[in-house]
Design an enzyme around this catalytic site. Structure first.
Site, mmCIF file in Angstrom:
data_model
loop_
_atom_site.group_PDB
_atom_site.id
_atom_site.type_symbol
_atom_site.label_atom_id
_atom_site.label_comp_id
_atom_site.label_asym_id
_atom_site.label_seq_id
_atom_site.Cartn_x
_atom_site.Cartn_y
_atom_site.Cartn_z
ATOM 1 N N LYS A 53 2.898 -1.441 -3.400
ATOM 2 C CA LYS A 53 3.068 -2.060 -2.077
ATOM 3 C C LYS A 53 4.530 -2.465 -1.866
ATOM 4 O O LYS A 53 5.097 -2.222 -0.801
ATOM 5 C CB LYS A 53 2.132 -3.272 -1.937
ATOM 6 N N GLN A 97 -2.805 -10.844 -3.744
ATOM 7 C CA GLN A 97 -3.571 -9.783 -4.397
ATOM 8 C C GLN A 97 -4.855 -10.346 -5.015
ATOM 9 O O GLN A 97 -4.808 -11.312 -5.778
ATOM 10 C CB GLN A 97 -2.695 -9.110 -5.471
ATOM 11 N N ASP A 120 -3.384 -8.345 5.594
ATOM 12 C CA ASP A 120 -4.499 -7.696 4.905
ATOM 13 C C ASP A 120 -5.750 -7.679 5.798
ATOM 14 O O ASP A 120 -6.676 -6.907 5.565
ATOM 15 C CB ASP A 120 -4.826 -8.471 3.611
#
Ligand code: NAP
Length: 282
Positions: A53, A97, A120
């Site tokens: 990412k 995460q 997200d």
């Protein structure tokens, strides 16, 4: 029939090139898009995802920050970091995460992220916005699947039946809502579905998001259907594979996504798209 491949790597390249152009224009106006990625603990898979990412951010000209913390970090410490990132004007997107270490409540942490920076798309506000059809960040994996459908001329699914296998909050459920918003008739299947084959046989589009190999085999697919494989599993040789029996299904389907090289790269791409949109709103 041999299905045509929906190439997630090639499509990602196109979409990322557009993001890079928008990032350059935004930076020239004084707003460099910024993504903060927070990793707690030493889960090896998470470390790989996070690295990919951050690398993707660098490639499109974003400012990116990787914050790595020991597994012993407390929930209060993590919440304090999220709060600081919420207030940081150089950061337009925050990604924590998952999974987090067991002593930290995932839900509490995600809800602490400002919905304006929830790239997200996991915050309840983002999920709610999708539910009621308002603007909000869409969860990256299903958003990537929708981009793949758009790329093959199936942005509007009026008259089509889509079957989603899996009902998680991060993939299955938002996927179903996005398909519904694209005018498909949608069926959601899960471990309690009595006859999965009977459902998938009717589908013009099947999205498999289960996490088990060979959940979808050739006999379960209507000839010509579009098959999107979200699953990420390991085969007997330890290689990455999806939920779909690719070799069998490709002989029946009209379109199919490979694993690797399908949904995976699109997920990261849509994270970049969401961060770009957030910077453009700033
Ligand atoms: P999850 O939370 O474990 O959900 C799996 C779903 O599959 C559940 O709804 C479960 O039903 C259903 N299921 C299990 N066995 C089934 C069966 N035999 N028949 C029908 N449905 C069944 O997983 P997830 O987080 O959604 O992830 C799914 C897969 O996608 C995983 O392999 C994950 O690694 C992968 N993934 C990939 C990406 C990417 O970027 N490519 C991103 C996210 C996830 P119940 O609800 O009844 O238990």
């Amino acid at each position: 029939m041999t299905a045509q491949l929906i190439d997630g790597v090639a499509l990602s390249k196109q979409v990322r090139a557009d993001v890079a152009r928008r990032a350059a224009a935004s930076t020239a106006r004084g707003v460099k898009p910024g993504l903060a990625v927070v990793l707690v603990g030493d889960n090896p898979a998470s470390a790989v995802y996070v690295r990919n990412k951050v690398k993707a951010c660098e490639e499109v000209g974003f400012h990116s920050v990787l914050e790595k913390y020991e597994a012993t970090m407390t929930e209060a410490e993590l919440l304090a970091r999220v709060d600081a990132l919420n207030k940081d004007p150089a950061i337009h997107g925050i990604l924590v995460q998952l999974p987090l270490p067991k002593h930290i409540d995932d839900h509490k942490v995600i809800e602490a992220i400002s919905p304006a920076k929830d790239v997200d798309g996991f915050h309840v506000s983002s999920a709610g916005a999708l539910m009621v059809g308002e603007a909000g960040f869409k969860a990256c994996t299903p958003y990537g699947c929708m981009k793949m459908l758009e790329a093959i001329g199936m942005a509007d699914l009026r008259g089509k039946h889509a079957v989603v296998i899996g009902r998680s909050n991060i993939v299955g459920k938002p996927m179903a809502l996005m398909l519904l918003a694209a005018n498909a008739t949608v069926t959601i299947c899960h471990s309690g579905t009595a006859d999965l084959r009977a459902m998938t046989r009717q589908a013009d589009v099947v999205v498999a998001a289960v996490g088990k190999r060979n959940v979808l085999t050739a006999d379960m697919v209507k000839p010509g259907a579009v098959v999107i494989d979200v699953g990420m599993n390991r085969n007997d040789e330890g290689k990455l594979c999806g939920d779909v029996d690719f070799d069998g299904v490709k002989e029946v389907a009209g379109w199919i996504t490979p694993v690797p090289g399908g949904v995976g790269p699109m997920t990261i791409t849509m994270l970049l798209v969401n961060t770009m949109e957030s910077a453009e709103r700033a």
